[in-house]
Design an enzyme around this catalytic site. Sequence first.
Site, PDB file in Angstrom:
ATOM      1  N   ASP B  10      -1.447 -11.255   8.564  1.00 15.64           N
ATOM      2  CA  ASP B  10      -1.406 -10.627   7.239  1.00 15.64           C
ATOM      3  C   ASP B  10      -0.190 -11.178   6.511  1.00 15.64           C
ATOM      4  O   ASP B  10       0.940 -11.019   6.973  1.00 15.64           O
ATOM      5  CB  ASP B  10      -1.291  -9.106   7.428  1.00 15.64           C
ATOM      6  CG  ASP B  10      -1.500  -8.356   6.122  1.00 15.64           C
ATOM      7  OD1 ASP B  10      -1.769  -9.011   5.095  1.00 15.64           O
ATOM      8  OD2 ASP B  10      -1.384  -7.116   6.143  1.00 15.64           O
ATOM      9  N   ASP B 105      -5.391 -13.035   1.728  1.00 11.58           N
ATOM     10  CA  ASP B 105      -4.119 -13.099   2.453  1.00 11.58           C
ATOM     11  C   ASP B 105      -4.172 -12.511   3.869  1.00 11.58           C
ATOM     12  O   ASP B 105      -3.149 -12.224   4.454  1.00 11.58           O
ATOM     13  CB  ASP B 105      -3.018 -12.405   1.636  1.00 11.58           C
ATOM     14  CG  ASP B 105      -3.323 -10.947   1.373  1.00 11.58           C
ATOM     15  OD1 ASP B 105      -4.453 -10.516   1.656  1.00 11.58           O
ATOM     16  OD2 ASP B 105      -2.438 -10.235   0.869  1.00 11.58           O
ATOM     17  N   GLU B 106      -5.368 -12.319   4.407  1.00  8.18           N
ATOM     18  CA  GLU B 106      -5.477 -11.792   5.763  1.00  8.18           C
ATOM     19  C   GLU B 106      -6.616 -12.483   6.484  1.00  8.18           C
ATOM     20  O   GLU B 106      -7.611 -12.830   5.865  1.00  8.18           O
ATOM     21  CB  GLU B 106      -5.895 -10.314   5.765  1.00  8.18           C
ATOM     22  CG  GLU B 106      -4.952  -9.337   5.209  1.00  8.18           C
ATOM     23  CD  GLU B 106      -5.609  -7.956   5.229  1.00  8.18           C
ATOM     24  OE1 GLU B 106      -6.001  -7.487   6.318  1.00  8.18           O
ATOM     25  OE2 GLU B 106      -5.762  -7.380   4.138  1.00  8.18           O
TER      26      GLU B 106
END
Lengths: 365, 359
Positions: B10, B105-106
């Site tokens: 993350d 973003d993960e």
Amino acid sequence: MKLKVKKDKLLKALQKVTNIIGNRSTLPVLANILFEAEGSTLTLTATDLELRIKTSIEATIEKEGKTTIRAKKLLSLVTKFIGDDVIMDCNENHHTRIECGTAKFTLLGLASDDFPVPVDFVPIRKMKFKEMELSRILDQISYAVSLDDSRKVLHGILFSMKENTLTSVATDGKRLALVEKILDEGTSGSDGDSIIPLKSANEIKRLLEKDGEVSIELGEKQASFVTASFKLTTKLIEGNYPNYRQVIPPSFGKFIDIPRELFIAKLELVSIALADSSAFIKLCFDNNTLSFKAASTDVGEGNDYIEIPYTDTKIDISFNPDFLADPFRHSAADKVVLKMNDGFSPVAIEGGEGFLYVIMPMRNK
Amino acid sequence: MLVRKIIHIDMDAFYASIEQRDNPRLKGRAVIVGGLPGTRSVVATASYEARKFGVHSAMPVNQARKLCPHGIFLPVRMDAYCQESERIRKIFLDYTDLVEPLSIDEAYLDVTHNKKNIPSATWIAQEIQKRIYSETGLTASAGVSFNMFLAKVASGCRKPAGLTVITPKDADSFIDTLPIGEFYGIGKVTAERFRQIGVNSGSDLKKVSLSDLVSDFGKSGLYYYNIVRGVDDRTVTPDVQRKSVGREITLQHDIDKMNKILEIIKGLSLEVEELLKEEELSGKTVTLKVKYDDFTSITRQRSLDSFINSGNVIFATASELLNKTEAGKRKIRLLGVTVSGFHPLPSEDNAPVQLTFPF
């Protein structure tokens, strides 16, 4: 109306007409069969407004008359009756007493005046077939009719008459089946196209028998099919059938004799490795061998081959397995000729007696 | 059974960190990426400096401005963020092909069998964190565990730049002390419902029977029952097909005029049609989202008989759904239209397509 009829004959007649009766129809009387007793003939008629089937049987008629009786209930009764003769006696309220052996029933009916009258039409084309022959033609092509009724014209079979040749065509846009037949005596009228709805074509196929002749009359919007045992009238599908000639490649580079029985056996065998309807089977023609390959993520994979006379360049080609199997399943010929150009153009399959099948392959994106 | 090795990566304050990296003067300052103050848009990402003031994502920027008046408000540069996301994804692919992005973003990685034959997932996670930092200048937090649920929860434990490992041995005690609101898949509303029935942590949740969970929460009940026992059989699936396509808009002013509302829904429907056509998708389910002026939001959904992608059909369905809301009676702040329930993809990616006649 009061009469006596042989149970077996009544049962056969009921089975002929009852199939087209739907479970839910807007008009209650459409769930009924029209019975008309006149002279020594009992006539049964059923309709769904698109399609109308009539059949007649011998009966001992004591009192002529007409009534309508619930089709499915009556069929159930007659199927289960024990005895040789059925007695039907209808009163003025359309209550029909029905007796067979020791069984006694009274069925409530509806007035025969409520039953739709047949539509008259002027025939523009007439032709005659042996029942067997029409039956074979329908069997060879009707599976290719589009089941999707969003394009109405493809939801039926085309009867195209031109210069004494009748071309019967069915297609769903992915494959096309066609039978050409030169017509002889009993043919009259102008050239032109008629589209028979699939449901009607299936009924005709079901009703046709081994011997005898069928007379066909085609009008603008209606058509009739008459044999010694039934008369079927149907609405025609209106609209223009697509130009099917343009999808048949004008020439082919490769002609391959295929042993029908072996081909279908191997095709069905290898297809067992497939999981769903979106599946495809890969064929490879190379060095006197035709190999089959199928694979799916759920099941696994399968391979097999047959020997065929083929020495041309190697061709890999994929098909929907059912579309490929259909013409072989519905052909009586021992040897079938496959005509190809390459791995992504339409392929033609010829099975003799005027039969032609054109199938589009599947191609990688 | 083979114990799987799952990593959840993350990125820390992804958008804000990229802005700080690209403009060193922003380092150490409260950066808030999203809409600009004075508008009614919301915060996309707040830097850790801004978070100290209580600013968090999805908060209206005007509220963020009140909490953090000296904050630096920046517009979203989606192209730049996507580019970084792609660079990071390439790093993941050096270790495994089993990469499932959860958002920009993960991502989840299954490193049970990895390309570098590194025996420890923890080592891989550390190496990935180092490489992300050296190649992009950004920090990431990582969670390592034996299923996706625990890896996800673990990555949130020590942020930023943290690494948390939950082994099968630790799993029970970790889950027991986990506050109910931190279970992935349990949102604010569900967490509140749990608290009302006295469930505040994992150990409380374990005491609730499966039948009670299912009768109270439906299908999700089974998921809750399993995850609290460390059971999560979901597998890391690369290239998950999109599940929905939608557009929503926060209005400049709260509105209650029906013709205006319908006009906006029509616009959204046509935008969704465009998005669907770009991706060659058509779906069966239309969802209308309505947020009222008090920030409560509701969704209304209808499934159609056939797969559709036409803006007019989407609009017709969405406007029918509008009748099931209090639109017109209450003022509306946000409207959203989504289409989901797509055609399943053919089982093989390169499966041939059936060619058709040119009729």
